[in-house]
Motif scaffolding. Structure first.
Motif, PDB file in Angstrom:
ATOM      1  N   TRP A  21       0.576  -0.920   0.168  1.00 52.91           N
ATOM      2  CA  TRP A  21      -0.178  -0.058  -0.226  1.00 52.91           C
ATOM      3  C   TRP A  21       0.696   1.217  -0.082  1.00 52.91           C
ATOM      4  O   TRP A  21       2.105   1.525   1.101  1.00 52.91           O
ATOM      5  CB  TRP A  21      -1.360   0.165   1.495  1.00 52.91           C
ATOM      6  CG  TRP A  21      -1.236   1.342   1.197  1.00 52.91           C
ATOM      7  CD1 TRP A  21      -1.457   1.942   1.903  1.00 52.91           C
ATOM      8  CD2 TRP A  21      -3.034   1.166   0.785  1.00 52.91           C
ATOM      9  NE1 TRP A  21      -2.478   3.063   1.732  1.00 52.91           N
ATOM     10  CE2 TRP A  21      -3.340   2.674   1.180  1.00 52.91           C
ATOM     11  CE3 TRP A  21      -4.131   0.508   0.152  1.00 52.91           C
ATOM     12  CZ2 TRP A  21      -4.607   3.563   1.111  1.00 52.91           C
ATOM     13  CZ3 TRP A  21      -4.814   1.143  -0.317  1.00 52.91           C
ATOM     14  CH2 TRP A  21      -5.408   2.504   0.653  1.00 52.91           C
ATOM     15  N   THR A  23       1.052   5.725  -1.079  1.00 58.49           N
ATOM     16  CA  THR A  23       0.222   6.803  -1.904  1.00 58.49           C
ATOM     17  C   THR A  23       0.883   8.315  -2.337  1.00 58.49           C
ATOM     18  O   THR A  23       2.572   7.932  -2.189  1.00 58.49           O
ATOM     19  CB  THR A  23      -0.421   7.884  -0.648  1.00 58.49           C
ATOM     20  OG1 THR A  23       0.443   8.553   0.339  1.00 58.49           O
ATOM     21  CG2 THR A  23      -1.064   6.200   0.004  1.00 58.49           C
ATOM     22  N   ILE A  67      -7.730   5.048  -6.465  1.00 53.99           N
ATOM     23  CA  ILE A  67      -7.107   3.920  -5.823  1.00 53.99           C
ATOM     24  C   ILE A  67      -6.596   3.088  -7.687  1.00 53.99           C
ATOM     25  O   ILE A  67      -7.844   2.913  -8.079  1.00 53.99           O
ATOM     26  CB  ILE A  67      -7.785   2.665  -4.945  1.00 53.99           C
ATOM     27  CG1 ILE A  67      -8.304   4.298  -3.749  1.00 53.99           C
ATOM     28  CG2 ILE A  67      -7.313   2.141  -4.441  1.00 53.99           C
ATOM     29  CD1 ILE A  67      -9.670   3.426  -3.003  1.00 53.99           C
TER      30      ILE A  67
END
Length: 279
Positions: A21, A23, A67
């Protein structure tokens, strides 16, 4: 508490246990990468559960606006791990089997309910539950070597898995969906693009950047309104035309009350680009 937005929390520092994960610097675009490339990124009981819980939690994200869902090592996802999921399932009782199938379905429901648009970046193998993850996404970009197969009948199961019999016909049509779900054959990338399953095809080396670019554009857009659009996509499946039109009238009136709507008008009048804030 001045606004309900104070109940939201950031997800940029989420620590994933069963996938990757990450960002962008501002947290608006997240990339979720299935990262078991040695086995073509299969799912496990634990990764199913974490995906379910993460997508449920993203309803309360203060930062993530879009996403990208991808796989590592030239493949998207090969479905449930044969030895970590399939073999144990053959020994389970009915209550446990139903708990498992409900959990996998909850992943799809959580993906559809979270307000963030999900862009699947599909390369190579996209099979079984992996094909469902792509199907449950809002947009799908792929490479020419992507092969998408709903393999359930090949292992003696129904093609009706995780919502496939409801979702797939709405994307590619009843006849084509029936062919794929009855036979389990792979849909080529070229078929997927022609049938509307894939929004675009890209060279493998460009796929992730292209998907992230789409996500960035959505994240910088009127993301409150995007969440309303996604909600209406879900709600209108079971509506007649009267209910559809009335529901969209109410939804659009809600969006017209936002400051983003005013910002867009003021930017247009000033011949400038609007900066959306989601309020």
């Amino acid at each position: 508490m001045d606004t309900m937005r104070e109940t939201l929390r950031p997800f940029r520092d989420y620590q994933a246990r069963h996938f990757q994960w990450s960002t962008d610097a501002d947290g608006r675009v997240a990339t979720l990468t299935l990262n078991r490339p040695d086995k073509k990124n299969p799912l496990t009981f634990e990764s199913y559960a974490e995906l379910r819980d993460l997508f449920r939690g993203l309803v309360y994200a203060s930062d993530v606006r879009a996403i990208v869902l991808a796989g590592e090592g030239g493949n998207f996802c090969s479905g449930g791990d044969v030895f970590e999921i399939i073999e144990p399932l053959t020994r389970m009782t009915m209550p446990d089997l139903l708990a498992f199938t409900r959990m996998t379905g909850d992943v799809v429901k959580a993906m559809r309910r979270c307000p963030q648009p999900i862009i699947a970046a599909v390369d190579g193998v996209c099979a079984g539950a992996g094909a469902i993850l792509a199907l449950a996404s809002d947009l799908r970009h792929a490479t020419p070597r992507a092969r998408t197969a709903f393999l359930f009948t090949r292992v003696g199961l129904a093609g009706a898995d995780m919502g496939a019999c409801g979702l797939l016909p709405r994307v590619i049509g009843q006849g084509r969906a029936a062919e794929l779900l009855f036979t389990g054959r792979a849909m080529t990338a070229q078929e997927g693009e022609a049938w509307g399953f894939y929004n675009a095809l890209h060279a493998p080396e460009d796929l992730l950047a292209q998907a992230q670019g789409v996500a960035r554009g959505l994240a910088d857009g009127p993301w409150f309104a995007h969440g309303i659009t996604k909600t209406m996509f879900n709600q209108e499946w079971a509506m007649g035309i009267e209910e559809m039109v009335e529901s969209e009238a109410q939804a659009q009136a809600i969006c017209m009350m936002t400051q983003d709507f005013r910002r867009a008008f003021e930017a247009f009048a000033a011949k400038a680009k609007p900066i959306f804030q989601g309020d």
